[in-house]
Scaffold this active site. Structure first.
Site, mmCIF file in Angstrom:
data_model
loop_
_atom_site.group_PDB
_atom_site.id
_atom_site.type_symbol
_atom_site.label_atom_id
_atom_site.label_comp_id
_atom_site.label_asym_id
_atom_site.label_seq_id
_atom_site.Cartn_x
_atom_site.Cartn_y
_atom_site.Cartn_z
ATOM 1 C CG HIS A 132 -0.152 0.204 2.389
ATOM 2 N ND1 HIS A 132 -0.152 -0.881 3.325
ATOM 3 C CD2 HIS A 132 -0.637 0.997 3.331
ATOM 4 C CE1 HIS A 132 0.298 0.074 4.290
ATOM 5 N NE2 HIS A 132 0.758 1.151 4.566
ATOM 6 C CG ASP A 163 0.248 -3.766 2.702
ATOM 7 O OD1 ASP A 163 0.081 -3.211 1.868
ATOM 8 O OD2 ASP A 163 -0.503 -3.371 3.709
ATOM 9 N N GLY A 238 3.628 7.318 7.879
ATOM 10 C CA GLY A 238 4.717 7.398 7.836
ATOM 11 C C GLY A 238 5.698 6.625 8.034
ATOM 12 C CB SER A 240 2.839 2.262 5.690
ATOM 13 O OG SER A 240 2.661 1.128 6.143
ATOM 14 C CG LEU A 295 -4.847 -27.957 0.086
ATOM 15 C CD1 LEU A 295 -4.206 -29.110 0.150
ATOM 16 C CD2 LEU A 295 -5.234 -27.916 2.093
ATOM 17 C CB VAL A 297 -9.987 -26.387 0.130
ATOM 18 C CG1 VAL A 297 -9.548 -28.542 -0.018
ATOM 19 C CG2 VAL A 297 -8.851 -25.998 0.776
ATOM 20 C CB ILE A 299 -11.059 -23.558 4.005
ATOM 21 C CG1 ILE A 299 -10.406 -22.177 3.772
ATOM 22 C CG2 ILE A 299 -10.456 -24.914 3.481
ATOM 23 C CD1 ILE A 299 -8.850 -22.227 4.596
#
Length: 504
Positions: A132, A163, A238, A240, A295, A297, A299
């Site tokens: 991001h 992310d 800032g 991040s 896998l 599936v 779930i």
């Protein structure tokens, strides 16, 4: 804001107080020659010297960690051309995005975040940050602690599921590279430092502890294919993409988001564990994207409010794990013999707490290698060895609903279901399982077998292949009977009995 003294410093302060209390020799009951009144306490040089040395050791340890980490944490500045309208990136408040024009015209947005130099190949340096932060940047610049600016920065790869992103730049000068720690060694109460550029204040270091581990994302606005380290080290806009480091100066997390109504730090910061990023770094550099284990599936967590009666019927209500709702045809799950209704409790020697944990653990595993799975099937423990594949890209035909078996979910018919469904056609005398969801795509070519056959939500399944269905376990036992290719369902729909068939 209430400041929380880290545990080990509080303990040190208590220990430092002991010598002062234990040495009353400096206390005089006589009037001193200089006219001092009785009760005056002289200082104890030995105790003060010891206290000074201990405090100095603590101070120098912080200094050394800061000296080691600050040069490897960089400022990441981005420029992004955004469309018109009122849409706001949910992370704008976190990495100090500056507002632009909202008159419906394209606008230029500038953002500020942080990053960590994690790898060097020749003169190329790779910086780990958040997806991001880079967003859809048209230009990216990197600034070092010494203010050296690099304008020719490339986006190596980014990933929304965790992310994370990696960018790169070239330098003819030798630069330090971060030491990556082992986030699995972290424990609640461990001392950590957060390093980044909050509100544009470059090279900021804050201190706190690990407040919790294994935190889940609270909403779809935050990446869900990872767990998070929670810390009370001050993290703000800032930060991040910046580093969360241990007392050795090793990076143990990537600061990613905060929980704060006002956008400011209230001691609830969250970081992606570095172990969840190590494979991603290599994948970005070598393949341009992150490859996840697959896998095959669908779930869920069979909670009482979302899947009434399911956990109790399958006898897994006291066990942690993730339930398989549907399997994708031709994928590792089906090839290895996993079945709808199976409840996975352990993968590759790692306990599975819930469906998010299963997604994270499987996603971290390499494709084309066998792994041990432990599960509960019909109340019994089962072990399988499964060779995973690479997760298909979003939009791939592999992920189409037409490939799901059987393509529906069920719940146990009880008073709670009758009340929640609001369907008066399920009288108390009707016993069985009710369909809660039928997988159907947006086109006629993308319908699950259940959708094609004509199943509908609120249908009550009372029999399968002539066998009465009273519980969820009855349903899955009959559905998974491999001796029959064709499966015949007797259902109750709005007071009428209907028979529907499926072919595997």
């Amino acid at each position: 804001m209430r400041y929380r003294l880290p545990t080990w410093i509080a303990a040190a302060a208590l220990l430092l107080a002991v010598p002062l209390l234990a040495f009353p020799a400096g206390r005089s009951e006589k009037t001193s020659g200089n006219g001092s009144s009785p009760g005056t306490t002289d200082s104890n040089p030995q105790a003060l010297a010891e206290a000074s040395r201990n405090l100095a050791t603590i101070q120098y340890s912080f200094r050394e960690v800061a000296k080691k980490v600050l040069p490897v944490v960089v400022e990441v500045d981005v420029t992004e051309q955004a469309g018109g309208g009122q849409a706001v990136n949910p992370f704008d408040w976190f990495f100090n995005q500056q507002p632009g024009s909202r008159n419906g015209q394209p606008r230029i947005q500038q953002g500020l975040g942080s990053g960590i130099i994690v790898k060097r190949t020749g003169s190329t340096y790779y910086v780990l940050t958040n997806n991001h932060v880079v967003g859809s940047a048209t230009t990216i610049t990197v600034k070092l602690q010494d203010q050296t600016l690099f304008n020719k920065v490339k986006l190596v790869g980014k990933d929304t599921r965790r992310d994370l992103a990696v960018i790169s730049f070239s330098s003819g000068v030798d630069l330090p590279v971060a030491d990556l720690g082992d986030s699995s060694d972290l424990q609640v109460g461990d001392l950590v430092l957060a390093v980044g550029n909050p509100f544009g204040f470059e090279n900021t270091v804050t201190m706190g502890i690990v407040s919790a581990l294994g935190r889940s994302s609270p909403s779809s606005d935050v990446a869900t294919n990872t767990d998070y380290i929670q810390t009370d080290a001050a993290i703000n806009q800032g930060n991040s993409g910046g580093a969360l480091v241990n007392i050795k100066g090793e990076v143990v997390g990537i600061n990613t988001w905060i929980a704060a109504p006002t956008g400011g730090s209230i001691g609830l910061g969250f970081a992606v564990p570095i172990n969840n990023a190590k494979k991603a770094i290599g994948d970005f550099i070598n393949k341009g994207k992150v490859e996840y284990g697959w896998l095959g599936v669908q779930i869920a967590d069979p909670a009482a409010d979302t899947y009434p009666g399911v956990a109790a019927d399958l006898r897994v209500d006291n066990a942690k794990g993730a339930m398989i709702l549907n399997v994708y045809k031709g994928q590792p799950s089906e090839k290895a013999g996993l079945l709808p209704g199976d409840y996975i409790t352990r993968v590759n020697n790692q306990d599975i707490a819930n469906s998010n944990k299963l997604t994270q653990v499987v996603g971290d595993l390499l494709a084309d290698r066998p792994y041990d799975f432990e599960l509960i099937r019909n109340g019994e423990k089962v072990k399988l060895t499964i060779r995973l594949a690479v997760r298909p890209d979003e939009g791939s035909d592999t992920l189409a609903y037409k490939n799901l078996w059987p393509g529906l979910t069920v719940v146990h018919v009880n008073d709670q279901v009758r009340q929640q469904s609001g369907d008066t056609s399920i009288p108390r005398g009707v016993d069985g399982v009710m369909i809660g969801y039928v997988a159907a795509g947006n086109t006629p070519d993308d319908q699950s077998p259940a959708a094609i056959a004509g199943f509908r939500p609120y249908d009550v399944i009372t029999q399968i292949n002539g066998r009465d269905v009273h519980t969820i376990m009855d349903f899955y036992k009959a559905l998974n009977d491999k001796t029959r290719k064709d499966v015949s369902f007797k259902i109750r729909r709005q007071g009428t009995d209907v028979t529907i068939g499926l072919t595997r």
